[in-house]
Design a protein around this motif. Structure first.
Motif, PDB file in Angstrom:
ATOM      1  N   UNK A  90      34.534  38.949  39.514  1.00 48.38           N
ATOM      2  CA  UNK A  90      35.572  38.882  39.755  1.00 48.38           C
ATOM      3  C   UNK A  90      36.116  39.927  38.345  1.00 48.38           C
ATOM      4  N   UNK A  91      35.644  40.509  37.250  1.00 47.56           N
ATOM      5  CA  UNK A  91      35.309  39.865  36.093  1.00 47.56           C
ATOM      6  C   UNK A  91      35.532  41.848  36.583  1.00 47.56           C
ATOM      7  N   UNK A  92      36.403  42.142  35.368  1.00 52.87           N
ATOM      8  CA  UNK A  92      36.915  43.309  35.041  1.00 52.87           C
ATOM      9  C   UNK A  92      36.961  43.828  33.845  1.00 52.87           C
ATOM     10  N   UNK A  93      35.953  45.410  32.716  1.00 52.72           N
ATOM     11  CA  UNK A  93      36.574  46.134  31.880  1.00 52.72           C
ATOM     12  C   UNK A  93      37.659  46.462  31.445  1.00 52.72           C
ATOM     13  N   UNK A  94      37.892  45.783  30.440  1.00 51.91           N
ATOM     14  CA  UNK A  94      39.243  46.502  29.895  1.00 51.91           C
ATOM     15  C   UNK A  94      38.804  46.808  28.077  1.00 51.91           C
ATOM     16  N   UNK A  95      39.927  47.437  28.210  1.00 49.66           N
ATOM     17  CA  UNK A  95      39.342  47.825  26.991  1.00 49.66           C
ATOM     18  C   UNK A  95      40.858  47.396  25.613  1.00 49.66           C
TER      19      UNK A  95
ATOM     20  N   UNK B  84      39.983  50.063  20.843  1.00 53.65           N
ATOM     21  CA  UNK B  84      38.900  50.630  21.807  1.00 53.65           C
ATOM     22  C   UNK B  84      38.189  49.608  22.203  1.00 53.65           C
ATOM     23  N   UNK B  85      38.125  48.207  21.816  1.00 52.24           N
ATOM     24  CA  UNK B  85      36.760  46.995  21.995  1.00 52.24           C
ATOM     25  C   UNK B  85      36.635  47.220  23.214  1.00 52.24           C
ATOM     26  N   UNK B  86      36.493  46.760  24.296  1.00 52.69           N
ATOM     27  CA  UNK B  86      35.853  46.657  25.585  1.00 52.69           C
ATOM     28  C   UNK B  86      35.146  45.284  25.274  1.00 52.69           C
ATOM     29  N   UNK B  87      36.518  44.708  26.202  1.00 53.07           N
ATOM     30  CA  UNK B  87      36.429  42.492  27.022  1.00 53.07           C
ATOM     31  C   UNK B  87      36.338  42.726  28.633  1.00 53.07           C
TER      32      UNK B  87
END
Length: 79
Positions: A41-46, A50-53
Motif C-alpha cells: 500500500x505504498x504510494x510515491x509522494x513528491x 522534488x524529493x520522492x518519498x
C-alpha cells in the motif's frame, strides 16, 4: 541484502475461530498479514523540493484489510 524475519503463521484453532467470527482471532490473522499489506500500500509522494518519498496509502490499506476480513468470514474448511 535484508533478511526477512520468520513469522509463525496463526494456529489452526485461531483460523477456525476467525472463520466463525471471533474478533480477537480476526485481529491476530490481520496482524500476521500486516507487513504484507503495508508493503503493498505504498504510494510515491513528491515534496515541495522534488524529493520522492514513499508513504502508506491509508485508504488502500483499509480496503485491503476489509477485503481480507470478508474473505476470512466467507472461507470454508473442507474436512
Amino acid at each position: 541484502m535484508r533478511s526477512k524475519k520468520h513469522r509463525e503463521p496463526p494456529e489452526f484453532e485461531t483460523i477456525q475461530a476467525a472463520i466463525e467470527g471471533d474478533a480477537e482471532a480476526i485481529n491476530q490473522v490481520l496482524s500476521y498479514f500486516q507487513p504484507f499489506i503495508n508493503s503493498e500500500c505504498k504510494r510515491e509522494y513528491k515534496d515541495e523540493f522534488g524529493r520522492v518519498h514513499y508513504v502508506a496509502d491509508e485508504y488502500m490499506k483499509r480496503r485491503m484489510e476489509t477485503k481480507l476480513i470478508t474473505k476470512i468470514l466467507d472461507f470454508k474448511i473442507r474436512l
